[in-house]
Scaffold this motif. Structure first.
Motif, PDB file in Angstrom:
ATOM      1  N   GLN A  25      50.307  21.328   5.162  1.00  0.00           N
ATOM      2  CA  GLN A  25      49.772  20.633   6.330  1.00  0.00           C
ATOM      3  C   GLN A  25      49.983  21.384   7.640  1.00  0.00           C
ATOM      4  N   ASN A  26      50.581  22.553   7.582  1.00  0.00           N
ATOM      5  CA  ASN A  26      50.784  23.408   8.761  1.00  0.00           C
ATOM      6  C   ASN A  26      51.626  22.770   9.866  1.00  0.00           C
ATOM      7  N   VAL A  27      52.593  21.949   9.482  1.00  0.00           N
ATOM      8  CA  VAL A  27      53.527  21.392  10.457  1.00  0.00           C
ATOM      9  C   VAL A  27      54.507  22.503  10.846  1.00  0.00           C
ATOM     10  N   PRO A  28      54.725  22.711  12.137  1.00  0.00           N
ATOM     11  CA  PRO A  28      55.686  23.738  12.542  1.00  0.00           C
ATOM     12  C   PRO A  28      57.087  23.434  11.989  1.00  0.00           C
ATOM     13  N   GLU A  29      57.760  24.463  11.503  1.00  0.00           N
ATOM     14  CA  GLU A  29      59.086  24.282  10.917  1.00  0.00           C
ATOM     15  C   GLU A  29      60.052  23.618  11.894  1.00  0.00           C
ATOM     16  N   ALA A  30      59.970  23.956  13.165  1.00  0.00           N
ATOM     17  CA  ALA A  30      60.870  23.381  14.165  1.00  0.00           C
ATOM     18  C   ALA A  30      60.673  21.868  14.304  1.00  0.00           C
ATOM     19  N   LYS A  65      64.227   3.210   9.313  1.00  0.00           N
ATOM     20  CA  LYS A  65      63.018   4.024   9.442  1.00  0.00           C
ATOM     21  C   LYS A  65      62.896   4.922   8.222  1.00  0.00           C
ATOM     22  N   ILE A  66      61.747   4.816   7.568  1.00  0.00           N
ATOM     23  CA  ILE A  66      61.423   5.688   6.442  1.00  0.00           C
ATOM     24  C   ILE A  66      60.640   6.863   6.995  1.00  0.00           C
ATOM     25  N   GLY A  67      60.956   8.041   6.513  1.00  0.00           N
ATOM     26  CA  GLY A  67      60.245   9.214   7.003  1.00  0.00           C
ATOM     27  C   GLY A  67      60.210  10.321   5.978  1.00  0.00           C
ATOM     28  N   ARG A  68      59.436  11.332   6.310  1.00  0.00           N
ATOM     29  CA  ARG A  68      59.317  12.547   5.491  1.00  0.00           C
ATOM     30  C   ARG A  68      58.923  12.227   4.053  1.00  0.00           C
ATOM     31  N   ASP A 122      49.076   2.134  19.002  1.00  0.00           N
ATOM     32  CA  ASP A 122      47.950   3.063  19.018  1.00  0.00           C
ATOM     33  C   ASP A 122      48.196   4.255  18.105  1.00  0.00           C
ATOM     34  N   VAL A 123      47.121   4.933  17.763  1.00  0.00           N
ATOM     35  CA  VAL A 123      47.218   6.194  17.025  1.00  0.00           C
ATOM     36  C   VAL A 123      47.926   7.200  17.939  1.00  0.00           C
ATOM     37  N   PHE A 124      48.839   7.983  17.367  1.00  0.00           N
ATOM     38  CA  PHE A 124      49.550   9.004  18.140  1.00  0.00           C
ATOM     39  C   PHE A 124      49.580  10.310  17.351  1.00  0.00           C
ATOM     40  N   ASP A 125      49.812  11.385  18.056  1.00  0.00           N
ATOM     41  CA  ASP A 125      49.870  12.706  17.447  1.00  0.00           C
ATOM     42  C   ASP A 125      51.307  13.042  17.087  1.00  0.00           C
ATOM     43  N   ASP A 126      51.510  13.473  15.863  1.00  0.00           N
ATOM     44  CA  ASP A 126      52.811  13.968  15.424  1.00  0.00           C
ATOM     45  C   ASP A 126      52.550  15.281  14.694  1.00  0.00           C
ATOM     46  N   ALA A 127      52.987  16.373  15.268  1.00  0.00           N
ATOM     47  CA  ALA A 127      52.814  17.717  14.692  1.00  0.00           C
ATOM     48  C   ALA A 127      51.339  18.050  14.453  1.00  0.00           C
ATOM     49  N   GLY A 128      50.468  17.562  15.355  1.00  0.00           N
ATOM     50  CA  GLY A 128      49.050  17.859  15.245  1.00  0.00           C
ATOM     51  C   GLY A 128      48.303  16.983  14.261  1.00  0.00           C
ATOM     52  N   ILE A 129      48.965  15.944  13.725  1.00  0.00           N
ATOM     53  CA  ILE A 129      48.358  15.057  12.733  1.00  0.00           C
ATOM     54  C   ILE A 129      48.357  13.637  13.303  1.00  0.00           C
ATOM     55  N   PRO A 130      47.197  12.946  13.284  1.00  0.00           N
ATOM     56  CA  PRO A 130      47.182  11.559  13.807  1.00  0.00           C
ATOM     57  C   PRO A 130      47.981  10.613  12.911  1.00  0.00           C
ATOM     58  N   HIS A 131      48.762   9.761  13.555  1.00  0.00           N
ATOM     59  CA  HIS A 131      49.645   8.807  12.876  1.00  0.00           C
ATOM     60  C   HIS A 131      49.478   7.415  13.478  1.00  0.00           C
ATOM     61  N   ARG A 132      49.915   6.401  12.716  1.00  0.00           N
ATOM     62  CA  ARG A 132      50.053   5.025  13.202  1.00  0.00           C
ATOM     63  C   ARG A 132      51.429   4.542  12.789  1.00  0.00           C
ATOM     64  N   MET A 133      52.067   3.781  13.645  1.00  0.00           N
ATOM     65  CA  MET A 133      53.315   3.132  13.263  1.00  0.00           C
ATOM     66  C   MET A 133      52.971   1.958  12.373  1.00  0.00           C
ATOM     67  N   MET A 134      53.841   1.726  11.369  1.00  0.00           N
ATOM     68  CA  MET A 134      53.658   0.614  10.446  1.00  0.00           C
ATOM     69  C   MET A 134      54.995  -0.054  10.196  1.00  0.00           C
ATOM     70  N   GLU A 135      54.942  -1.321   9.827  1.00  0.00           N
ATOM     71  CA  GLU A 135      56.171  -2.070   9.565  1.00  0.00           C
ATOM     72  C   GLU A 135      55.978  -3.021   8.409  1.00  0.00           C
ATOM     73  N   ARG A 136      57.113  -3.421   7.859  1.00  0.00           N
ATOM     74  CA  ARG A 136      57.106  -4.355   6.731  1.00  0.00           C
ATOM     75  C   ARG A 136      58.482  -5.025   6.655  1.00  0.00           C
ATOM     76  N   GLY A 137      58.495  -6.284   6.326  1.00  0.00           N
ATOM     77  CA  GLY A 137      59.764  -6.977   6.110  1.00  0.00           C
ATOM     78  C   GLY A 137      60.311  -6.653   4.728  1.00  0.00           C
ATOM     79  N   LEU A 138      61.618  -6.809   4.602  1.00  0.00           N
ATOM     80  CA  LEU A 138      62.274  -6.594   3.316  1.00  0.00           C
ATOM     81  C   LEU A 138      62.705  -7.923   2.735  1.00  0.00           C
TER      82      LEU A 138
END
Length: 138
Positions: A25-30, A65-68, A122-138
């Motif tokens: 996906q060409n995300v910069p290593e930094a 927060k779930i990520g990566r 809103d849609v936001f840019d993260d490492a050049g890729i459009p993202h949306r925040m999402m949530e869910r209850g446990l």
């Protein structure tokens, strides 16, 4: 057989993330290596002995927060991502969280919606890729 579990094998998770995010996906290593891995619980999926996907969970009180979240291309569409997210939810509950959030690539929003997530903001840019925040209850 798919095995998904909490892992201390950060090097394997980083290798998977390098393949998917940096190389594919060409995300910069930094930006990919952000210094937050030490505070995270890592989830690793293996098909037999072969690592095929991973994610991380960072707890913040009642929210985690779930990520990566990543799955190698040849294992996509085979419920690996669903199994990883199930394990992330278990790990989040173990931190005391009652809610999880994540930044989803917009092309993956429908995947997360099928797992009970709702988009917000809103849609936001993260490492050049459009993202949306999402949530869910446990």
């Amino acid at each position: 057989m798919l095995i998904v579990e909490t892992s201390q094998d950060l090097a394997t998770c980083l290798s998977l993330r390098r393949t998917v995010f940096i190389e594919e996906q060409n995300v910069p290593e930094a930006e990919e290596i952000d210094g937050k891995d030490a505070e995270a619980v890592h989830i690793l999926a293996r098909q037999g002995k072969t690592p095929v996907g991973c994610a991380r969970v960072i707890g913040f009180g009642t929210t985690a927060k779930i990520g990566r979240v990543c799955v190698l291309p040849e294992f996509r569409g085979k419920a690996v991502g669903v199994a990883i997210l199930d394990a992330c939810h278990d790990a989040a509950r173990a931190t005391g969280a009652t809610r999880v959030i994540l930044g989803a690539q917009t092309q993956a929003v429908s995947f997360y919606e099928r797992l009970g997530y709702a988009a917000y903001g809103d849609v936001f840019d993260d490492a050049g890729i459009p993202h949306r925040m999402m949530e869910r209850g446990l």
